[in-house]
Scaffold this active site. Structure first.
Site, PDB file in Angstrom:
ATOM      1  N   LYS A  54       0.846  -1.207   0.000  1.00 41.15           N
ATOM      2  CA  LYS A  54       0.000   0.000   0.000  1.00 41.15           C
ATOM      3  C   LYS A  54       0.882   1.258   0.000  1.00 41.15           C
ATOM      4  O   LYS A  54       0.652   2.199  -0.749  1.00 41.15           O
ATOM      5  CB  LYS A  54      -0.899   0.023   1.257  1.00 41.15           C
ATOM      6  CG  LYS A  54      -1.953  -1.077   1.309  1.00 41.15           C
ATOM      7  CD  LYS A  54      -2.731  -0.976   2.628  1.00 41.15           C
ATOM      8  CE  LYS A  54      -3.379  -2.276   3.046  1.00 41.15           C
ATOM      9  NZ  LYS A  54      -4.294  -2.876   2.105  1.00 41.15           N
ATOM     10  N   LYS A  87       8.532  -6.805  26.644  1.00 42.10           N
ATOM     11  CA  LYS A  87       7.530  -5.733  26.655  1.00 42.10           C
ATOM     12  C   LYS A  87       6.302  -6.154  27.467  1.00 42.10           C
ATOM     13  O   LYS A  87       5.730  -5.351  28.192  1.00 42.10           O
ATOM     14  CB  LYS A  87       7.133  -5.388  25.221  1.00 42.10           C
ATOM     15  CG  LYS A  87       6.427  -4.055  25.108  1.00 42.10           C
ATOM     16  CD  LYS A  87       6.473  -3.543  23.702  1.00 42.10           C
ATOM     17  CE  LYS A  87       5.915  -2.155  23.585  1.00 42.10           C
ATOM     18  NZ  LYS A  87       6.153  -1.552  22.285  1.00 42.10           N
ATOM     19  N   GLU A 173       2.235  -1.335  13.846  1.00 40.84           N
ATOM     20  CA  GLU A 173       2.570   0.038  14.251  1.00 40.84           C
ATOM     21  C   GLU A 173       3.407   0.691  13.152  1.00 40.84           C
ATOM     22  O   GLU A 173       4.385   0.110  12.689  1.00 40.84           O
ATOM     23  CB  GLU A 173       3.371   0.047  15.553  1.00 40.84           C
ATOM     24  CG  GLU A 173       3.721   1.466  16.011  1.00 40.84           C
ATOM     25  CD  GLU A 173       4.688   1.499  17.183  1.00 40.84           C
ATOM     26  OE1 GLU A 173       4.245   1.772  18.299  1.00 40.84           O
ATOM     27  OE2 GLU A 173       5.898   1.246  16.960  1.00 40.84           O
ATOM     28  N   HIS A 189      19.262   5.170  20.638  1.00 43.66           N
ATOM     29  CA  HIS A 189      19.105   3.732  20.842  1.00 43.66           C
ATOM     30  C   HIS A 189      20.472   3.084  21.057  1.00 43.66           C
ATOM     31  O   HIS A 189      20.677   2.332  22.004  1.00 43.66           O
ATOM     32  CB  HIS A 189      18.413   3.142  19.602  1.00 43.66           C
ATOM     33  CG  HIS A 189      17.738   1.843  19.881  1.00 43.66           C
ATOM     34  ND1 HIS A 189      18.321   0.648  19.576  1.00 43.66           N
ATOM     35  CD2 HIS A 189      16.542   1.547  20.436  1.00 43.66           C
ATOM     36  CE1 HIS A 189      17.516  -0.323  19.925  1.00 43.66           C
ATOM     37  NE2 HIS A 189      16.422   0.194  20.450  1.00 43.66           N
TER      38      HIS A 189
END
Ligand code: 0O2
Length: 244
Positions: A54, A87, A173, A189
């Site tokens: 897309k 997480k 996400e 990071h």
């Protein structure tokens, strides 16, 4: 086949990590349902492929229509099993497949890097009106950067996958950033993970200062773009800017 092989590796890794984590050793529900996990990584991979297609179409369309695509580059990844487990632990969710699907939004993750901040909002506006995906949540860390200086716009979407059993909506996400924000986030990071502890205040402050510098650079580039467009295209350039 390649995809089956990588799915198998993912499952093996997951099994090893779950065994490593004491608090889940007693979660029979999870251990007993590892079999169900066989389909999951493949589903997220397919959802990501759909999303990539897309975005690729949008990029081409913009390029053809305007002679310039706001999308600089795109990167996708499936979250490492270890990171998923970490997480879930951090968020305090017991490990069940339902919790994983419901609470971990970035198992399928895409990062779209744009040249200018306004391009990010143009793209998000476009995502919001598409009929072939659902925008579930928008977190605007550009309008409101995180306390450490992190800037990015996160969009949680659901992508429909037509399966034999019917249509299944899979979450992903999308992180949208400028080149400058991406540079800052990547460096932060690397620095943060190397340090592996709470950052000393003077380092944290300097990182924040670097984020402000990245923001200034974005604004300066936008001003330059305006100026160059006006110089090179005269009134047509002014029209273009007014449209934006
Ligand atoms: P990784 O290893 O990059 O995947 P949510 O995902 O919305 O349920 P969360 O984690 O509170 O919950 O969401 P948030 O704050 O929107 O962050 C999601 C992702 O954004 C993170 O994923 C990072 O990729 C990125 N991110 C957020 N804050 C920072 C930051 O301060 N610095 C950097 N470099 N990246 C950040 P993960 O799973 O934490 O990590």
């Amino acid at each position: 086949m390649k995809e089956d092989d990588s799915t198998q590796v993912t499952l093996n890794q997951l099994q090893v990590h779950v065994k490593d984590m004491k608090q889940w050793q007693s979660t029979e529900d999870f251990a007993g349902r590892l079999e169900d996990l066989k389909t999951l990584p493949a589903l997220y991979r397919h959802a990501l492929n759909e999303l990539e297609n897309k975005i690729d179409v949008v990029k081409t369309e913009w390029q053809v229509r305007d002679g310039y695509s706001p999308i600089e580059h795109v990167k996708s990844r499936i979250k490492e099993p270890k990171s998923i487990l970490r997480k879930m632990e951090r968020k305090g969710h017991p490990f069940t497949l339902e919790n994983m699907e419901q609470h971990i939004h970035d198992i399928a993750g895409m990062r779209i890097v744009c040249a200018f901040v306004k391009d990010i909002y143009r793209l998000v506006d476009h995502l919001c009106v598409r009929e072939d995906l659902r925008v579930l949540e928008i977190k605007d860390y550009i309008a409101q950067p995180k306390p450490n200086g992190y800037q990015s716009l996160h969009v949680i979407v659901a992508i429909p996958l037509v399966l034999l059993e019917g249509t299944r909506w899979v979450k992903a996400e999308i992180q949208l950033r400028t080149l400058a924000m991406d540079f800052w986030a990547s460096m932060e990071h690397i620095l943060y993970y190397k340090f592996d502890k709470q950052l000393p205040p003077h380092v944290a402050e300097e990182l924040k200062e670097a984020a402000r510098a990245a923001d200034e650079l974005d604004q300066r580039m936008l001003r330059l773009r305006r100026e160059i467009l006006e110089l090179s295209e005269g009134s047509r350039g002014a029209d273009k800017l007014a449209e934006e």
